[in-house]
Enzyme design. Structure first.
Site, PDB file in Angstrom:
ATOM      1  CG  ASP A 107      -1.782   1.198   1.346  1.00 15.22           C
ATOM      2  OD1 ASP A 107      -2.437   1.550   0.357  1.00 15.22           O
ATOM      3  OD2 ASP A 107      -1.792   1.814   2.435  1.00 15.22           O
ATOM      4  CG  ASP A 127      -1.964   7.309  -0.128  1.00 12.79           C
ATOM      5  OD1 ASP A 127      -1.022   8.055  -0.450  1.00 12.79           O
ATOM      6  OD2 ASP A 127      -2.895   7.019  -0.904  1.00 12.79           O
ATOM      7  CG  ASP A 146      -2.308   2.693   6.483  1.00 16.43           C
ATOM      8  OD1 ASP A 146      -3.118   3.509   6.965  1.00 16.43           O
ATOM      9  OD2 ASP A 146      -2.209   2.507   5.256  1.00 16.43           O
TER      10      ASP A 146
END
Length: 236
Positions: A7, A9, A183
């Protein structure tokens, strides 16, 4: 060869490039600095809460692309890269990516943020050869303000990753090990598909899921007493 998916961001980046791009447009006066900022912030809170309507968000966030020529947009993006994105690069995130690249793993960034915003961040700053991102539609060389195909969001990440692998005559079962680092609880669907899901500085919902299922939880931001990253301990 193994597979490593990341991922972008709040995982490899210290912050959210989609939200930062919107704020940058406000700061430059390209969009209404009051109305656009309020909606940009509201959508970001919905994303973090897991309640985002991706179609409504994409209609909002891609609309400014349709109002400007490619030349104008590239000049803006150059400024964004220099003034905003560069400061968001997480050095331990780069170390993590470099470890996988050095192992010869097939690496890709998988992000819901659209490819116009993220393509150069991924290639120039992280040197990852493959990007799986939401695709802004084009017509006669100009953005239409709409997305093309399945957005790379939640279950859509699985769809897009599978299609990418299939284009190379591969699927997840072709790899002895497959990692995905994220996250966000929005990425739980794809995390559940790989052999080695890793929660990176996770939100509360993802942390609870990771603890329940015994997934590794690492930090790319915290430092131990020696000043080293607390999470980059990997084995081939």
């Amino acid at each position: 060869m193994n597979l490593a998916l990341f991922d972008l961001d709040n995982t490899l980046l210290d912050g959210d490039s989609d939200h930062a791009w919107g704020q940058f447009l406000c700061d430059k006066g390209v969009v209404d600095p009051v109305e656009f900022k309020a909606r940009n912030d509201a959508f970001y809170e919905q994303y973090k809460a897991g309640t985002l309507n991706i179609d409504e968000f994409l209609d909002f966030v891609l609309a400014p692309l349709a109002r400007h020529s490619r030349e104008e947009l590239m000049k803006l993006h150059d400024e964004f890269m220099n003034d905003v994105a560069f400061g968001m690069i997480n050095e331990m995130g780069k170390q993590l990516v470099n470890w996988h690249l050095a192992q010869g793993d097939l690496c890709a960034v998988v992000t819901a943020t659209n490819a116009f915003v993220t393509e150069r961040i991924v290639r120039y700053y992280f040197h990852v050869p493959h990007l799986i991102a939401t695709v802004p539609a084009l017509e006669n060389g100009r953005f239409t303000g709409k997305a093309r195909g399945t957005p790379a969001f939640r279950e859509g990440k699985i769809t897009r990753v599978n299609a990418w692998l299939e284009s190379m005559a591969l699927d997840l079962t072709c790899f002895e090990k497959s990692w995905f680092y994220s996250d966000s609880a929005n990425d739980i669907p794809l995390l559940e598909q790989v052999s080695d899901p890793v929660a990176v500085d996770p939100c509360i919902a993802l942390r609870l899921r990771a603890e329940t299922l015994g997934w590794p939880i690492i930090s790319l931001r915290e430092k131990n007493q020696d000043g080293a990253g607390s999470g980059i301990i990997l084995q081939a």
